[in-house]
Design a protein around this motif. Structure first.
Motif, PDB file in Angstrom:
ATOM      1  N   GLU A  32       4.090 -10.604  -1.204  1.00 22.30           N
ATOM      2  CA  GLU A  32       2.905 -10.868  -0.389  1.00 22.30           C
ATOM      3  C   GLU A  32       2.062  -9.608  -0.417  1.00 22.30           C
ATOM      4  OE1 GLU A  32       2.605 -11.151   4.227  1.00 22.30           O
ATOM      5  OE2 GLU A  32       3.104 -13.139   3.425  1.00 22.30           O
ATOM      6  N   LEU A  33       0.845  -9.726  -0.914  1.00 21.14           N
ATOM      7  CA  LEU A  33      -0.041  -8.570  -1.031  1.00 21.14           C
ATOM      8  C   LEU A  33      -1.117  -8.617   0.033  1.00 21.14           C
ATOM      9  CD1 LEU A  33      -0.565  -8.529  -4.902  1.00 21.14           C
ATOM     10  CD2 LEU A  33       1.078  -7.223  -3.564  1.00 21.14           C
ATOM     11  N   ARG A  34      -1.564  -7.462   0.459  1.00 24.34           N
ATOM     12  CA  ARG A  34      -2.668  -7.305   1.413  1.00 24.34           C
ATOM     13  C   ARG A  34      -3.649  -6.304   0.829  1.00 24.34           C
ATOM     14  NH1 ARG A  34      -2.683 -11.534   3.936  1.00 24.34           N
ATOM     15  NH2 ARG A  34      -0.866 -12.003   5.161  1.00 24.34           N
ATOM     16  N   GLY A  35      -4.898  -6.479   1.174  1.00 20.73           N
ATOM     17  CA  GLY A  35      -5.924  -5.535   0.753  1.00 20.73           C
ATOM     18  C   GLY A  35      -5.738  -4.206   1.459  1.00 20.73           C
ATOM     19  N   ALA A  36      -6.449  -3.200   0.996  1.00 17.77           N
ATOM     20  CA  ALA A  36      -6.329  -1.854   1.568  1.00 17.77           C
ATOM     21  C   ALA A  36      -6.634  -1.847   3.063  1.00 17.77           C
ATOM     22  CB  ALA A  36      -7.257  -0.891   0.838  1.00 17.77           C
ATOM     23  N   ASP A  37      -7.504  -2.750   3.520  1.00 20.38           N
ATOM     24  CA  ASP A  37      -7.857  -2.818   4.943  1.00 20.38           C
ATOM     25  C   ASP A  37      -6.928  -3.730   5.739  1.00 20.38           C
ATOM     26  OD1 ASP A  37      -8.594  -5.247   3.927  1.00 20.38           O
ATOM     27  OD2 ASP A  37     -10.658  -5.201   4.695  1.00 20.38           O
ATOM     28  N   GLY A  38      -5.906  -4.285   5.082  1.00 21.91           N
ATOM     29  CA  GLY A  38      -4.961  -5.180   5.748  1.00 21.91           C
ATOM     30  C   GLY A  38      -5.362  -6.632   5.664  1.00 21.91           C
ATOM     31  N   GLY A  39      -6.516  -6.908   5.083  1.00 24.69           N
ATOM     32  CA  GLY A  39      -6.986  -8.286   4.949  1.00 24.69           C
ATOM     33  C   GLY A  39      -6.587  -8.886   3.621  1.00 24.69           C
ATOM     34  N   ASP A  40      -7.358  -9.884   3.201  1.00 24.13           N
ATOM     35  CA  ASP A  40      -7.087 -10.561   1.944  1.00 24.13           C
ATOM     36  C   ASP A  40      -7.333  -9.631   0.762  1.00 24.13           C
ATOM     37  OD1 ASP A  40      -6.421 -12.882   3.253  1.00 24.13           O
ATOM     38  OD2 ASP A  40      -8.436 -13.725   3.121  1.00 24.13           O
ATOM     39  N   VAL A  41      -6.627  -9.916  -0.318  1.00 20.26           N
ATOM     40  CA  VAL A  41      -6.772  -9.138  -1.543  1.00 20.26           C
ATOM     41  C   VAL A  41      -8.064  -9.562  -2.244  1.00 20.26           C
ATOM     42  CG1 VAL A  41      -5.765  -8.655  -3.799  1.00 20.26           C
ATOM     43  CG2 VAL A  41      -4.285  -8.926  -1.810  1.00 20.26           C
ATOM     44  N   VAL A  42      -8.839  -8.573  -2.671  1.00 21.81           N
ATOM     45  CA  VAL A  42     -10.075  -8.817  -3.410  1.00 21.81           C
ATOM     46  C   VAL A  42      -9.867  -8.280  -4.826  1.00 21.81           C
ATOM     47  CG1 VAL A  42     -12.541  -8.309  -3.538  1.00 21.81           C
ATOM     48  CG2 VAL A  42     -11.440  -8.571  -1.294  1.00 21.81           C
ATOM     49  N   ALA A  43     -10.183  -9.098  -5.817  1.00 25.02           N
ATOM     50  CA  ALA A  43      -9.999  -8.694  -7.215  1.00 25.02           C
ATOM     51  C   ALA A  43     -10.708  -7.376  -7.485  1.00 25.02           C
ATOM     52  CB  ALA A  43     -10.526  -9.775  -8.147  1.00 25.02           C
ATOM     53  N   GLY A  44     -10.000  -6.466  -8.131  1.00 27.02           N
ATOM     54  CA  GLY A  44     -10.560  -5.171  -8.482  1.00 27.02           C
ATOM     55  C   GLY A  44     -10.460  -4.125  -7.388  1.00 27.02           C
ATOM     56  N   GLU A  45     -10.024  -4.515  -6.215  1.00 27.66           N
ATOM     57  CA  GLU A  45      -9.871  -3.589  -5.090  1.00 27.66           C
ATOM     58  C   GLU A  45      -8.401  -3.219  -4.923  1.00 27.66           C
ATOM     59  OE1 GLU A  45     -12.379  -2.330  -3.115  1.00 27.66           O
ATOM     60  OE2 GLU A  45     -13.742  -3.296  -4.526  1.00 27.66           O
ATOM     61  N   PRO A  46      -8.122  -2.038  -4.345  1.00 23.03           N
ATOM     62  CA  PRO A  46      -6.726  -1.650  -4.119  1.00 23.03           C
ATOM     63  C   PRO A  46      -6.008  -2.634  -3.181  1.00 23.03           C
ATOM     64  CG  PRO A  46      -8.204   0.207  -3.767  1.00 23.03           C
ATOM     65  CD  PRO A  46      -9.059  -1.004  -3.919  1.00 23.03           C
ATOM     66  N   ALA A  47      -4.719  -2.806  -3.437  1.00 22.70           N
ATOM     67  CA  ALA A  47      -3.883  -3.684  -2.605  1.00 22.70           C
ATOM     68  C   ALA A  47      -2.528  -3.024  -2.424  1.00 22.70           C
ATOM     69  CB  ALA A  47      -3.727  -5.038  -3.268  1.00 22.70           C
ATOM     70  N   HIS A  48      -1.776  -3.483  -1.432  1.00 22.76           N
ATOM     71  CA  HIS A  48      -0.421  -2.982  -1.216  1.00 22.76           C
ATOM     72  C   HIS A  48       0.509  -4.148  -0.911  1.00 22.76           C
ATOM     73  CE1 HIS A  48      -1.875  -3.191   2.961  1.00 22.76           C
ATOM     74  NE2 HIS A  48      -0.613  -3.389   3.250  1.00 22.76           N
ATOM     75  N   VAL A  49       1.797  -3.925  -1.117  1.00 22.44           N
ATOM     76  CA  VAL A  49       2.802  -4.950  -0.847  1.00 22.44           C
ATOM     77  C   VAL A  49       3.054  -5.000   0.651  1.00 22.44           C
ATOM     78  CG1 VAL A  49       5.169  -5.699  -1.270  1.00 22.44           C
ATOM     79  CG2 VAL A  49       3.879  -4.583  -3.093  1.00 22.44           C
ATOM     80  N   ALA A  50       2.894  -6.175   1.238  1.00 18.31           N
ATOM     81  CA  ALA A  50       3.134  -6.351   2.665  1.00 18.31           C
ATOM     82  C   ALA A  50       4.545  -6.880   2.930  1.00 18.31           C
ATOM     83  CB  ALA A  50       2.111  -7.305   3.266  1.00 18.31           C
ATOM     84  N   ALA A  51       5.053  -7.720   2.020  1.00 17.68           N
ATOM     85  CA  ALA A  51       6.373  -8.312   2.238  1.00 17.68           C
ATOM     86  C   ALA A  51       6.985  -8.770   0.922  1.00 17.68           C
ATOM     87  CB  ALA A  51       6.272  -9.506   3.193  1.00 17.68           C
ATOM     88  N   ILE A  52       8.299  -8.816   0.925  1.00 15.01           N
ATOM     89  CA  ILE A  52       9.058  -9.428  -0.167  1.00 15.01           C
ATOM     90  C   ILE A  52       9.235 -10.888   0.214  1.00 15.01           C
ATOM     91  CG2 ILE A  52      11.332  -9.548  -1.233  1.00 15.01           C
ATOM     92  CD1 ILE A  52      11.551  -6.517  -0.785  1.00 15.01           C
ATOM     93  N   LEU A  53       9.019 -11.778  -0.727  1.00 16.77           N
ATOM     94  CA  LEU A  53       9.184 -13.206  -0.474  1.00 16.77           C
ATOM     95  C   LEU A  53      10.392 -13.714  -1.255  1.00 16.77           C
ATOM     96  CD1 LEU A  53       5.484 -14.414  -0.810  1.00 16.77           C
ATOM     97  CD2 LEU A  53       6.711 -13.763   1.267  1.00 16.77           C
ATOM     98  N   SER A  54      11.169 -14.547  -0.612  1.00 13.55           N
ATOM     99  CA  SER A  54      12.321 -15.149  -1.249  1.00 13.55           C
ATOM    100  C   SER A  54      12.416 -16.578  -0.761  1.00 13.55           C
ATOM    101  CB  SER A  54      13.589 -14.384  -0.887  1.00 13.55           C
ATOM    102  OG  SER A  54      14.683 -14.911  -1.594  1.00 13.55           O
ATOM    103  N   GLY A  55      12.946 -17.433  -1.581  1.00  9.52           N
ATOM    104  CA  GLY A  55      13.058 -18.821  -1.154  1.00  9.52           C
ATOM    105  C   GLY A  55      13.555 -19.719  -2.262  1.00  9.52           C
ATOM    106  N   PRO A  56      13.447 -21.016  -2.037  1.00 12.46           N
ATOM    107  CA  PRO A  56      13.969 -22.004  -2.984  1.00 12.46           C
ATOM    108  C   PRO A  56      13.029 -22.192  -4.174  1.00 12.46           C
ATOM    109  CG  PRO A  56      12.927 -23.114  -1.149  1.00 12.46           C
ATOM    110  CD  PRO A  56      12.864 -21.641  -0.859  1.00 12.46           C
ATOM    111  N   VAL A  57      13.162 -21.348  -5.183  1.00 13.91           N
ATOM    112  CA  VAL A  57      12.226 -21.405  -6.310  1.00 13.91           C
ATOM    113  C   VAL A  57      12.831 -21.992  -7.576  1.00 13.91           C
ATOM    114  CG1 VAL A  57      10.852 -19.488  -5.477  1.00 13.91           C
ATOM    115  CG2 VAL A  57      12.738 -19.052  -7.021  1.00 13.91           C
ATOM    116  N   LEU A  58      14.127 -22.257  -7.605  1.00 10.53           N
ATOM    117  CA  LEU A  58      14.762 -22.739  -8.826  1.00 10.53           C
ATOM    118  C   LEU A  58      14.120 -24.032  -9.321  1.00 10.53           C
ATOM    119  CD1 LEU A  58      16.902 -22.407 -10.974  1.00 10.53           C
ATOM    120  CD2 LEU A  58      18.475 -23.660  -9.491  1.00 10.53           C
ATOM    121  N   VAL A  59      13.956 -24.999  -8.447  1.00  9.17           N
ATOM    122  CA  VAL A  59      13.389 -26.284  -8.846  1.00  9.17           C
ATOM    123  C   VAL A  59      11.954 -26.111  -9.335  1.00  9.17           C
ATOM    124  CG1 VAL A  59      12.721 -28.573  -8.030  1.00  9.17           C
ATOM    125  CG2 VAL A  59      14.906 -27.600  -7.341  1.00  9.17           C
ATOM    126  N   THR A  60      11.174 -25.283  -8.642  1.00 10.95           N
ATOM    127  CA  THR A  60       9.785 -25.102  -9.060  1.00 10.95           C
ATOM    128  C   THR A  60       9.695 -24.323 -10.370  1.00 10.95           C
ATOM    129  OG1 THR A  60       9.569 -23.162  -7.628  1.00 10.95           O
ATOM    130  CG2 THR A  60       8.842 -25.274  -6.742  1.00 10.95           C
TER     131      THR A  60
END
Length: 124
Positions: A32-60
């Protein structure tokens, strides 16, 4: 705080996550990525990792698509203590909801296998 630029596909995705005691918790399925200001990620702008996501992805992964957002389990990036060949956390697995598949498999599958209730390395 030092900043480090990493290649997510190379250094994070599909890595095993261990808790503070070195016990396996899950694997990194997505980020899960967040923009430098903590909001949505904007293409070409710096971003940071907010969270690791895990879940049921085998079927997908087999059939395509993505699991719904409600199916993802999140581990806050602030819980990550070290990033190496595995992702190490500074919290216990029992404080996270994300390790329920590990617990369920251990209790309902592995325990029923002959010898599945003891540590073979602990024997002399």
């Amino acid at each position: 705080m030092t900043r480090r630029i990493i290649d997510a596909r190379l250094h994070l995705l599909s890595r095993q996550v261990l808790d503070v005691d070195g016990e396996p918790v899950t694997t990194v399925e997505d980020l899960e990525l967040r923009g430098a200001d903590g909001g949505d990620v904007v293409a070409g702008e710096p971003a940071h990792v907010a969270a690791i996501l895990s879940g049921p992805v085998l079927v997908t992964r087999i059939l395509g698509g993505r699991p719904p957002q409600s199916r993802w389990e999140r581990i806050a990036w602030s819980a990550v203590s070290h990033l190496g060949t595995v992702v190490e956390l500074d919290v216990e697995a029992s404080t996270l909801d994300v390790d329920w598949p590990e617990r369920w498999l251990r209790e309902h599958v592995v325990r029923r296998i002959p010898g599945g209730q003891h540590d073979p390395e602990g024997e002399s």
